[in-house]
Design a protein around this motif. Sequence first.
Motif, PDB file in Angstrom:
ATOM      1  N   VAL A 298      -3.100   7.798   4.023  1.00 55.91           N
ATOM      2  CA  VAL A 298      -2.162   8.205   5.069  1.00 55.91           C
ATOM      3  C   VAL A 298      -1.167   9.215   4.500  1.00 55.91           C
ATOM      4  O   VAL A 298      -0.593   9.019   3.430  1.00 55.91           O
TER       5      VAL A 298
ATOM      6  N   SER B  63       2.085  12.008   5.741  1.00 49.83           N
ATOM      7  CA  SER B  63       3.013  12.277   6.835  1.00 49.83           C
ATOM      8  C   SER B  63       3.779  13.571   6.618  1.00 49.83           C
ATOM      9  O   SER B  63       3.969  14.029   5.484  1.00 49.83           O
ATOM     10  N   PHE B  64       4.201  14.149   7.739  1.00 46.29           N
ATOM     11  CA  PHE B  64       5.100  15.299   7.737  1.00 46.29           C
ATOM     12  C   PHE B  64       6.175  14.978   8.753  1.00 46.29           C
ATOM     13  O   PHE B  64       5.873  14.730   9.918  1.00 46.29           O
TER      14      PHE B  64
ATOM     15  N   GLU C   2       0.804  -1.234   0.000  1.00 50.50           N
ATOM     16  CA  GLU C   2       0.000   0.000   0.000  1.00 50.50           C
ATOM     17  C   GLU C   2       0.833   1.278   0.000  1.00 50.50           C
ATOM     18  O   GLU C   2       0.357   2.335  -0.405  1.00 50.50           O
ATOM     19  N   GLY C   3       2.073   1.205   0.491  1.00 53.56           N
ATOM     20  CA  GLY C   3       2.901   2.412   0.494  1.00 53.56           C
ATOM     21  C   GLY C   3       4.008   2.306   1.515  1.00 53.56           C
ATOM     22  O   GLY C   3       4.087   1.332   2.269  1.00 53.56           O
ATOM     23  N   VAL C   4       4.871   3.307   1.526  1.00 48.94           N
ATOM     24  CA  VAL C   4       5.979   3.357   2.481  1.00 48.94           C
ATOM     25  C   VAL C   4       5.670   4.416   3.532  1.00 48.94           C
ATOM     26  O   VAL C   4       5.401   5.577   3.184  1.00 48.94           O
ATOM     27  N   LEU C   5       5.680   4.024   4.790  1.00 49.93           N
ATOM     28  CA  LEU C   5       5.433   4.958   5.894  1.00 49.93           C
ATOM     29  C   LEU C   5       6.791   5.407   6.411  1.00 49.93           C
ATOM     30  O   LEU C   5       7.551   4.621   6.972  1.00 49.93           O
ATOM     31  N   ARG C   6       7.074   6.689   6.188  1.00 50.53           N
ATOM     32  CA  ARG C   6       8.410   7.204   6.463  1.00 50.53           C
ATOM     33  C   ARG C   6       8.642   7.393   7.963  1.00 50.53           C
ATOM     34  O   ARG C   6       7.795   7.927   8.677  1.00 50.53           O
TER      35      ARG C   6
ATOM     36  N   GLU D 125       1.345   8.922   1.325  1.00 46.42           N
ATOM     37  CA  GLU D 125       2.139   7.695   1.329  1.00 46.42           C
ATOM     38  C   GLU D 125       1.401   6.504   0.749  1.00 46.42           C
ATOM     39  O   GLU D 125       2.010   5.569   0.229  1.00 46.42           O
TER      40      GLU D 125
ATOM     41  N   GLN E 289       3.194  14.612   2.891  1.00 46.79           N
ATOM     42  CA  GLN E 289       3.402  13.719   1.758  1.00 46.79           C
ATOM     43  C   GLN E 289       2.421  12.568   1.807  1.00 46.79           C
ATOM     44  O   GLN E 289       2.263  11.917   2.844  1.00 46.79           O
TER      45      GLN E 289
END
Lengths: 184, 177
Positions: free
Chosen positions: B164, B166-167, A154-158, B146, B144
């Motif tokens: 989702v 994020s910052f 689903e994506g990359v969670l930084r 994600e 951004q």
Amino acid sequence: MEGTSPVESSKNEYSNLSLRPLDVSDIDDFMVWATDEKVTRFCTWEPYTNKEDGLNFIKNTVLPHPWFRAICLDNRPIGAISVTSNSGNDRCRGELGYVLASNYWGKGIVTRAVKMVADTIFEEWPHLERLEALVDVENVGSQKVLEKAGFSREGVLRKYCVLKGKSRDMVMFSLLSIDPRPQI
Amino acid sequence: MDKIDLSRITLRPFKLEDADDFLLFAGDDQVTRYLRWKTLTSKEEALEHIKDVCINHPWRRSICIDDRSIGFVSIFPFSGDDRCRANFGFGVAVKYWGHGIATKAVKMAVPRFFVDFPDVARLEAFVDVDNKASKKVVEKAGFQKEGMLRKYAYHKGKLTDFVVYSFLSSDLPIVEP
């Protein structure tokens, strides 16, 4: 171990692979993977150094766990796989985790174990809609397991979590109860 | 409403005196539609909410115009192993929609929060897939995108997909065009 029947593998190639609860009597097999720093590289925990800590983990974390199984070859544990549960608005979601002794890597065992879990957990937990897994961006082996098992990336969670003192980016995977599942 | 000068927008902690203004937005279904809050129905409930939730909150600020409360920004750090992350939310009274106020408030809140909580590396906003307005706000404020988390949680009884965003503290400073 009463009340929980083992999940057995039906295909010939993995006919000696099964999932069953882990117990204190499995401590020696547990210590084989739990003391291995290759295994714990992407785990939040450090390798175990003594049996007592291992026994405490089994007593305090494994036995009361909502869903924790040993991955067994000929009924001997060679790893573990688990699903956490959530409550309230998050009850539709469970998180998958797994670990395997390093000398058994590269044979498709975890992929098989994940498929076995996917085939049973949605029936055992009718309230579960989403099985998710978070994998370190550098843990390519584990990402391949989930892709082969039919999970969607689903994506990359930084900087999602801190592992051994460093911020890590994590890839989010999910398998929904309604998703098609690859054949076991 | 005429164009609003965004320099009139400030952030400050909530006070009990904000109760009437608070009710104007917290009592409005359009504002609470995508929030986990139950829409408030009385000044008493507004006072209670300010006392029990807003004032004790780790980081909640009133969005003000000429020091009158017209909305909120709420940032909630997680605990234990997850304390590197905080959950981000906001809302503005309907009367003030369409002027860039939420975007401005978010841009003001983010750097201030990171100063107050230096251990938090990541702000995350889970936005309902249908909430187009909030997606635009966080995107313009520099969050951004994600990914989309399918059937991630229930929202007011409905199983919901969330995008989702994020910052990160390392994404600062926010660069104005």
